[in-house]
Structure formats: C-alpha cells, structure tokens
Design an enzyme around this catalytic site. Sequence first.
Site, PDB file in Angstrom:
ATOM      1  N   GLY A  35      32.468  11.990  -1.616  1.00 15.78           N
ATOM      2  CA  GLY A  35      31.014  11.985  -1.790  1.00 15.78           C
ATOM      3  C   GLY A  35      30.288  13.048  -0.977  1.00 15.78           C
ATOM      4  O   GLY A  35      29.077  13.235  -1.130  1.00 15.78           O
ATOM      5  N   GLU A  36      30.997  13.762  -0.103  1.00 18.28           N
ATOM      6  CA  GLU A  36      30.336  14.807   0.694  1.00 18.28           C
ATOM      7  C   GLU A  36      30.091  16.043  -0.170  1.00 18.28           C
ATOM      8  O   GLU A  36      30.761  16.265  -1.178  1.00 18.28           O
ATOM      9  CB  GLU A  36      31.199  15.142   1.917  1.00 18.28           C
ATOM     10  CG  GLU A  36      31.268  13.971   2.885  1.00 18.28           C
ATOM     11  CD  GLU A  36      32.073  14.252   4.142  1.00 18.28           C
ATOM     12  OE1 GLU A  36      32.667  15.354   4.267  1.00 18.28           O
ATOM     13  OE2 GLU A  36      32.128  13.363   5.005  1.00 18.28           O
ATOM     14  N   ARG A  94       6.262   8.787   4.096  1.00 22.39           N
ATOM     15  CA  ARG A  94       5.289   7.695   4.236  1.00 22.39           C
ATOM     16  C   ARG A  94       5.378   6.998   5.582  1.00 22.39           C
ATOM     17  O   ARG A  94       4.412   6.408   6.035  1.00 22.39           O
ATOM     18  CB  ARG A  94       5.453   6.684   3.092  1.00 22.39           C
ATOM     19  CG  ARG A  94       4.728   7.130   1.836  1.00 22.39           C
ATOM     20  CD  ARG A  94       4.905   6.166   0.697  1.00 22.39           C
ATOM     21  NE  ARG A  94       6.244   6.219   0.140  1.00 22.39           N
ATOM     22  CZ  ARG A  94       6.670   5.445  -0.854  1.00 22.39           C
ATOM     23  NH1 ARG A  94       5.853   4.554  -1.387  1.00 22.39           N
ATOM     24  NH2 ARG A  94       7.894   5.564  -1.317  1.00 22.39           N
ATOM     25  N   HIS A 128       1.773  12.183   1.880  1.00 17.71           N
ATOM     26  CA  HIS A 128       1.065  10.903   1.895  1.00 17.71           C
ATOM     27  C   HIS A 128      -0.213  10.959   2.743  1.00 17.71           C
ATOM     28  O   HIS A 128      -1.267  10.492   2.318  1.00 17.71           O
ATOM     29  CB  HIS A 128       1.997   9.806   2.391  1.00 17.71           C
ATOM     30  CG  HIS A 128       1.364   8.467   2.367  1.00 17.71           C
ATOM     31  ND1 HIS A 128       0.825   7.927   1.226  1.00 17.71           N
ATOM     32  CD2 HIS A 128       1.163   7.568   3.337  1.00 17.71           C
ATOM     33  CE1 HIS A 128       0.322   6.756   1.506  1.00 17.71           C
ATOM     34  NE2 HIS A 128       0.508   6.509   2.778  1.00 17.71           N
ATOM     35  N   ASP A 167      -6.755   3.070  -3.458  1.00 17.20           N
ATOM     36  CA  ASP A 167      -7.053   2.667  -2.076  1.00 17.20           C
ATOM     37  C   ASP A 167      -7.854   3.789  -1.432  1.00 17.20           C
ATOM     38  O   ASP A 167      -7.958   4.895  -1.980  1.00 17.20           O
ATOM     39  CB  ASP A 167      -5.790   2.320  -1.275  1.00 17.20           C
ATOM     40  CG  ASP A 167      -4.789   3.458  -1.239  1.00 17.20           C
ATOM     41  OD1 ASP A 167      -5.205   4.613  -1.040  1.00 17.20           O
ATOM     42  OD2 ASP A 167      -3.580   3.199  -1.414  1.00 17.20           O
ATOM     43  N   LYS A 190      -7.455  -1.701  -0.232  1.00 12.29           N
ATOM     44  CA  LYS A 190      -6.090  -2.254  -0.264  1.00 12.29           C
ATOM     45  C   LYS A 190      -5.692  -2.567   1.169  1.00 12.29           C
ATOM     46  O   LYS A 190      -5.745  -1.702   2.039  1.00 12.29           O
ATOM     47  CB  LYS A 190      -5.136  -1.224  -0.872  1.00 12.29           C
ATOM     48  CG  LYS A 190      -3.721  -1.728  -1.029  1.00 12.29           C
ATOM     49  CD  LYS A 190      -2.865  -0.821  -1.938  1.00 12.29           C
ATOM     50  CE  LYS A 190      -2.132   0.231  -1.184  1.00 12.29           C
ATOM     51  NZ  LYS A 190      -1.216   1.029  -1.998  1.00 12.29           N
ATOM     52  N   THR A 222       6.786   1.244  -6.947  1.00 11.06           N
ATOM     53  CA  THR A 222       7.085   0.028  -7.720  1.00 11.06           C
ATOM     54  C   THR A 222       6.077  -0.183  -8.850  1.00 11.06           C
ATOM     55  O   THR A 222       6.280  -1.030  -9.712  1.00 11.06           O
ATOM     56  CB  THR A 222       7.012  -1.217  -6.818  1.00 11.06           C
ATOM     57  OG1 THR A 222       5.649  -1.352  -6.350  1.00 11.06           O
ATOM     58  CG2 THR A 222       7.947  -1.101  -5.644  1.00 11.06           C
ATOM     59  N   GLY A 224       3.257  -1.504  -8.289  1.00 10.92           N
ATOM     60  CA  GLY A 224       2.441  -2.659  -7.890  1.00 10.92           C
ATOM     61  C   GLY A 224       0.971  -2.292  -7.638  1.00 10.92           C
ATOM     62  O   GLY A 224       0.069  -3.040  -8.027  1.00 10.92           O
ATOM     63  N   THR A 225       0.743  -1.160  -6.995  1.00 12.61           N
ATOM     64  CA  THR A 225      -0.631  -0.734  -6.691  1.00 12.61           C
ATOM     65  C   THR A 225      -1.407  -0.508  -7.987  1.00 12.61           C
ATOM     66  O   THR A 225      -2.570  -0.919  -8.132  1.00 12.61           O
ATOM     67  CB  THR A 225      -0.597   0.575  -5.863  1.00 12.61           C
ATOM     68  OG1 THR A 225       0.136   0.311  -4.660  1.00 12.61           O
ATOM     69  CG2 THR A 225      -1.992   1.069  -5.517  1.00 12.61           C
TER      70      THR A 225
HETATM   71  C1  R5P Z   1       0.301   4.039  -0.565  1.00 16.48           C
HETATM   72  O1  R5P Z   1      -0.650   4.012   0.206  1.00 16.48           O
HETATM   73  C2  R5P Z   1       0.489   5.122  -1.589  1.00 16.48           C
HETATM   74  O2  R5P Z   1      -0.603   5.976  -1.666  1.00 16.48           O
HETATM   75  C3  R5P Z   1       0.757   4.519  -2.957  1.00 16.48           C
HETATM   76  O3  R5P Z   1      -0.382   3.817  -3.380  1.00 16.48           O
HETATM   77  C4  R5P Z   1       1.927   3.608  -2.901  1.00 16.48           C
HETATM   78  O4  R5P Z   1       3.013   4.221  -2.274  1.00 16.48           O
HETATM   79  C5  R5P Z   1       2.320   3.175  -4.288  1.00 16.48           C
HETATM   80  O5  R5P Z   1       3.392   2.286  -4.184  1.00 16.48           O
HETATM   81  P1  R5P Z   1       3.648   1.193  -5.291  1.00 16.48           P
HETATM   82  O6  R5P Z   1       3.737   1.902  -6.619  1.00 16.48           O
HETATM   83  O7  R5P Z   1       4.952   0.589  -4.874  1.00 16.48           O
HETATM   84  O8  R5P Z   1       2.526   0.218  -5.238  1.00 16.48           O
END
Ligand code: R5P
Length: 293
Positions: A35-36, A94, A128, A167, A190, A222, A224-225
């Site tokens: 794997g290297e 991040r 970020h 956010d 957020k 993910t 989720g945001t």
């Molecule tokens: C967080 O503050 C970033 O700006 C993104 O909103 C975040 O990383 C998105 O992550 P996810 O899609 O998991 O909610």
Amino acid sequence: MKIVSGPASRELAESVASITGLQNVSVVLRVFPDGEFYIRLDGDVLGEDIVIIQTTCPSMQDGKLFQLAFMADAAKRAGACRVTAVVPYLAYARQDKLFLSGEGISAETVVRMLGASGVDSLLTVNIHSDKVLSQFSLPVQSVSAISLLANYFVEKGFRGAYALAPDKGALYIAKEAQQVLGGGIGYLNKVRDYHTGQTVQSGEGLDVEGKTVIIFDDIISTGGTIVGAVKILKDQGAKQVFAACAHPLLMGDAEKRMREAGIEEIIGTDSVPGPYSKVSLSPLISKQLKGAR
Ligand code: R5P
C-alpha cells in the site's frame, strides 16, 4: 515555472497548463503491494519554480497528502527552486484551533509536514476559516471559487436567486455570491456541540417566500447542514432550493438525504473530482499563477 500534475488532480493540472501555457511535468505513481507509494517526476525541474497541483480530498486523503509530500521532496532533490503546492481541498483544515483541551491543531500539523518535505508556499481554495492563515508555518493563501459557482447559476438562468449562508461563518461566501446573483442574502444560525458533533440550526424571517434559493457553503460533507437549511427554507415558503459549495465531499448517502429534503441540484468544483464537480477551478488557479510569474 512548470506544473507538476499530482495524481489526485491530473485533469485540473492539465487544464491549468493549457490555460497558462506552462509545461506540465507528469508524475509516475506506483502502489507497492503493502500500500505504500512510489513517486517519480517524469521531467526536468532543475532550476525551475514548480507548482504541484494535488488535491487532498477523500477518499484516501492521507495517501494524497503523502504523495504531495513525496512530490515536493522529489522536486527539491532534482534541483527545483521554489515549490508551490496548489491544494484545492486541504485535508484536515477544519481542525484549525483548539475546541476542547487535549486536542491538536491538525491544519497546522499538515502544513508543517508539507513544509518539512520541501513545499515553500501553499495555495488553497475557500479554506474553512481564513482567520487562521497567518498562523501557519508557511505562507498559505486561500482564493475563493464562489463567484465561479454563482456564475454557473447565472448561466443556467438563475440571476436574481437568493443566496443563503447555512451558518454565520459562511456569510462571506453568500455575500460573494450575492454580488453576482443580486437577489438578496441571508444566513442561518448553527450551534455545534463539540462533544457529540451535533448541530442545531435556526433562522427566522428570511425573505425567501416564492423565491429560488441557493445555499452556498465551503464544504458539503454529510449533507446534514444543507438538509437542516432546506427544511427551514421550505417552511418559510422557498420555491426551489439548490446547494453549491467549493468542496463537494458528499460522504455516504449525503446526496440521497439532500434530494429527499428537496434539493434540486448540487454544484461543486473539481477540488473534489466527481459527479458534483460541475465548475472547474482551472481559470481561478491559472489567474493566480499568472499573477505570481
Ligand atoms: C462547517 O462549518 C462547514 O462550513 C460546513 O457547513 C460543514 O462542514 C458541512 O458539513 P455537513 O455537510 O456534514 O453538514
């Protein structure tokens, strides 16, 4: 100046080479049975300033980071002068401060590791938080792909769409988009629990009734945001909602969750090559490199 096309960003590097007219040095990558990685620069870099283009997105972001470090080392050993790493998606960026005691700052560790390998400066895209840029052990610059993303929507006929930051940290992103789209701007609050990673979003009185809304963020991971944001937007009467980001990681079933929540389309850049990289960073990176020559 010559470009070295990292294995993780070959197409992007070729496109930058074609826009800038810079010679592109290809890279031989082999993976050993354990794997290297074996890396060799297939071209002369003696006495040249070198720009290595290599994103470090999932999957295998650690491997991509090591490939980048090995390319920088190879370039310096072959007599390159300055080595600039163009890393559209910078892995670990991040974790850029201490959130809880006992943690490290991975973003700084990664940059120090690259510096020790021969990288002299680093160019990334929509890091970020650019508040941390001055903390790094190397000069690190972050450029923004947001107006390219907003232009994608203008070309699709969505001039006048409302730009939403999911956010407050992404408000600067929505402001850049609003300058292109001109259809109003807003943001959600957020709050994150740093122990569980869970977030709670809220936002009242957004002026989105009957409107097309585009949610702009630096990263979708993910999803989720975005899912949380769409729910708030739909509750407040938004007509249709799109999602745009610089770094479309979209892990696991992120797309499915976002589609089910009502997202029309997901647009990202080739910082993460794949089905969502509908906007290329090549004009943006080429412009930066031309300015540096
Ligand atoms: C967080 O503050 C970033 O700006 C993104 O909103 C975040 O990383 C998105 O992550 P996810 O899609 O998991 O909610």
